[in-house]
Design a protein around this motif. Sequence first.
Motif, PDB file in Angstrom:
ATOM      1  N   SER A  40       0.850  -1.187   0.000  1.00  0.00           N
ATOM      2  CA  SER A  40       0.000   0.000   0.000  1.00  0.00           C
ATOM      3  C   SER A  40       0.886   1.237   0.000  1.00  0.00           C
ATOM      4  O   SER A  40       2.106   1.133   0.198  1.00  0.00           O
ATOM      5  N   HIS A  41       0.292   2.386  -0.236  1.00  0.00           N
ATOM      6  CA  HIS A  41       1.029   3.651  -0.214  1.00  0.00           C
ATOM      7  C   HIS A  41       1.575   3.860   1.197  1.00  0.00           C
ATOM      8  O   HIS A  41       0.880   3.615   2.181  1.00  0.00           O
ATOM      9  N   GLU A  42       2.827   4.298   1.305  1.00  0.00           N
ATOM     10  CA  GLU A  42       3.446   4.526   2.606  1.00  0.00           C
ATOM     11  C   GLU A  42       4.007   5.935   2.691  1.00  0.00           C
ATOM     12  O   GLU A  42       4.595   6.431   1.739  1.00  0.00           O
ATOM     13  N   THR A  43       3.818   6.548   3.837  1.00  0.00           N
ATOM     14  CA  THR A  43       4.462   7.820   4.154  1.00  0.00           C
ATOM     15  C   THR A  43       5.335   7.572   5.370  1.00  0.00           C
ATOM     16  O   THR A  43       4.833   7.198   6.434  1.00  0.00           O
ATOM     17  N   MET A  44       6.637   7.729   5.187  1.00  0.00           N
ATOM     18  CA  MET A  44       7.574   7.489   6.284  1.00  0.00           C
ATOM     19  C   MET A  44       8.136   8.813   6.767  1.00  0.00           C
ATOM     20  O   MET A  44       8.581   9.638   5.965  1.00  0.00           O
ATOM     21  N   THR A  45       8.123   8.989   8.083  1.00  0.00           N
ATOM     22  CA  THR A  45       8.689  10.172   8.717  1.00  0.00           C
ATOM     23  C   THR A  45       9.848   9.725   9.596  1.00  0.00           C
ATOM     24  O   THR A  45       9.682   8.826  10.426  1.00  0.00           O
ATOM     25  N   VAL A  46      10.997  10.343   9.403  1.00  0.00           N
ATOM     26  CA  VAL A  46      12.164  10.029  10.220  1.00  0.00           C
ATOM     27  C   VAL A  46      11.982  10.719  11.574  1.00  0.00           C
ATOM     28  O   VAL A  46      11.704  11.922  11.633  1.00  0.00           O
ATOM     29  N   ILE A  47      12.122   9.950  12.633  1.00  0.00           N
ATOM     30  CA  ILE A  47      12.007  10.500  13.978  1.00  0.00           C
ATOM     31  C   ILE A  47      13.380  10.906  14.500  1.00  0.00           C
ATOM     32  O   ILE A  47      13.558  11.974  15.066  1.00  0.00           O
ATOM     33  N   GLU A  48      14.350  10.019  14.286  1.00  0.00           N
ATOM     34  CA  GLU A  48      15.701  10.274  14.770  1.00  0.00           C
ATOM     35  C   GLU A  48      16.694   9.619  13.817  1.00  0.00           C
ATOM     36  O   GLU A  48      16.421   8.554  13.278  1.00  0.00           O
ATOM     37  N   GLY A  49      17.828  10.264  13.605  1.00  0.00           N
ATOM     38  CA  GLY A  49      18.833   9.736  12.706  1.00  0.00           C
ATOM     39  C   GLY A  49      18.621  10.220  11.282  1.00  0.00           C
ATOM     40  O   GLY A  49      17.892  11.186  11.041  1.00  0.00           O
ATOM     41  N   ILE A  50      19.275   9.543  10.346  1.00  0.00           N
ATOM     42  CA  ILE A  50      19.184   9.885   8.924  1.00  0.00           C
ATOM     43  C   ILE A  50      18.943   8.604   8.132  1.00  0.00           C
ATOM     44  O   ILE A  50      19.645   7.602   8.324  1.00  0.00           O
ATOM     45  N   LEU A  51      17.944   8.637   7.264  1.00  0.00           N
ATOM     46  CA  LEU A  51      17.691   7.541   6.340  1.00  0.00           C
ATOM     47  C   LEU A  51      18.018   8.015   4.939  1.00  0.00           C
ATOM     48  O   LEU A  51      17.564   9.076   4.522  1.00  0.00           O
ATOM     49  N   GLU A  52      18.824   7.243   4.228  1.00  0.00           N
ATOM     50  CA  GLU A  52      19.096   7.506   2.818  1.00  0.00           C
ATOM     51  C   GLU A  52      18.229   6.550   2.021  1.00  0.00           C
ATOM     52  O   GLU A  52      18.214   5.353   2.284  1.00  0.00           O
ATOM     53  N   VAL A  53      17.493   7.098   1.053  1.00  0.00           N
ATOM     54  CA  VAL A  53      16.487   6.328   0.326  1.00  0.00           C
ATOM     55  C   VAL A  53      16.796   6.346  -1.162  1.00  0.00           C
ATOM     56  O   VAL A  53      17.162   7.379  -1.731  1.00  0.00           O
ATOM     57  N   LYS A  54      16.636   5.184  -1.793  1.00  0.00           N
ATOM     58  CA  LYS A  54      16.777   5.056  -3.238  1.00  0.00           C
ATOM     59  C   LYS A  54      15.503   4.415  -3.763  1.00  0.00           C
ATOM     60  O   LYS A  54      15.151   3.307  -3.371  1.00  0.00           O
ATOM     61  N   TYR A  55      14.808   5.145  -4.625  1.00  0.00           N
ATOM     62  CA  TYR A  55      13.541   4.684  -5.179  1.00  0.00           C
ATOM     63  C   TYR A  55      13.779   3.795  -6.404  1.00  0.00           C
ATOM     64  O   TYR A  55      14.796   3.927  -7.089  1.00  0.00           O
ATOM     65  N   VAL A  56      12.833   2.923  -6.701  1.00  0.00           N
ATOM     66  CA  VAL A  56      12.899   2.052  -7.872  1.00  0.00           C
ATOM     67  C   VAL A  56      13.079   2.909  -9.121  1.00  0.00           C
ATOM     68  O   VAL A  56      12.402   3.924  -9.296  1.00  0.00           O
ATOM     69  N   GLY A  57      14.018   2.527  -9.969  1.00  0.00           N
ATOM     70  CA  GLY A  57      14.248   3.229 -11.225  1.00  0.00           C
ATOM     71  C   GLY A  57      15.119   4.467 -11.109  1.00  0.00           C
ATOM     72  O   GLY A  57      15.423   5.113 -12.108  1.00  0.00           O
ATOM     73  N   GLU A  58      15.536   4.811  -9.895  1.00  0.00           N
ATOM     74  CA  GLU A  58      16.393   5.983  -9.684  1.00  0.00           C
ATOM     75  C   GLU A  58      17.828   5.524  -9.436  1.00  0.00           C
ATOM     76  O   GLU A  58      18.067   4.428  -8.934  1.00  0.00           O
ATOM     77  N   ASP A  59      18.783   6.390  -9.779  1.00  0.00           N
ATOM     78  CA  ASP A  59      20.190   6.067  -9.569  1.00  0.00           C
ATOM     79  C   ASP A  59      20.768   6.706  -8.316  1.00  0.00           C
ATOM     80  O   ASP A  59      21.788   6.264  -7.813  1.00  0.00           O
ATOM     81  N   SER A  60      20.126   7.767  -7.829  1.00  0.00           N
ATOM     82  CA  SER A  60      20.700   8.512  -6.717  1.00  0.00           C
ATOM     83  C   SER A  60      19.956   8.247  -5.404  1.00  0.00           C
ATOM     84  O   SER A  60      18.791   7.840  -5.393  1.00  0.00           O
ATOM     85  N   TRP A  61      20.654   8.485  -4.317  1.00  0.00           N
ATOM     86  CA  TRP A  61      20.111   8.352  -2.972  1.00  0.00           C
ATOM     87  C   TRP A  61      19.688   9.733  -2.482  1.00  0.00           C
ATOM     88  O   TRP A  61      20.367  10.719  -2.765  1.00  0.00           O
TER      89      TRP A  61
END
Length: 93
Positions: A40-61
């Motif tokens: 399902s559709h997700e909305t993620m909120t970072v509470i603490e720290g850093i998340l680096e995300v790479k989406y499908v079909g993308e080359d960059s983080w």
Amino acid sequence: MISTNEYFDGNVKSLGYTSADGKSTIGVMEKGSYEFGTSSHETMTVIEGILEVKYVGEDSWISYGAGQSFEVKANSSFQVKTEGQSSYLCKYA
């Protein structure tokens, strides 16, 4: 009722619950790289720290820090990496 989720040999753990706003999980990730699938559709909120995300079909983080959110489409996947313990809130639509 609260559900317990554990992924990647215990390196990602979350508690799931349902509120008036719908289904959510709140969790913690240990240092590492992970790939998640969505149903399902997700909305993620970072509470603490850093998340680096790479989406499908993308080359960059893309980096997201505390208080920042990102969205992932249903029936997709995304990669996440973190250099230390990070916590998040994930809301499902």
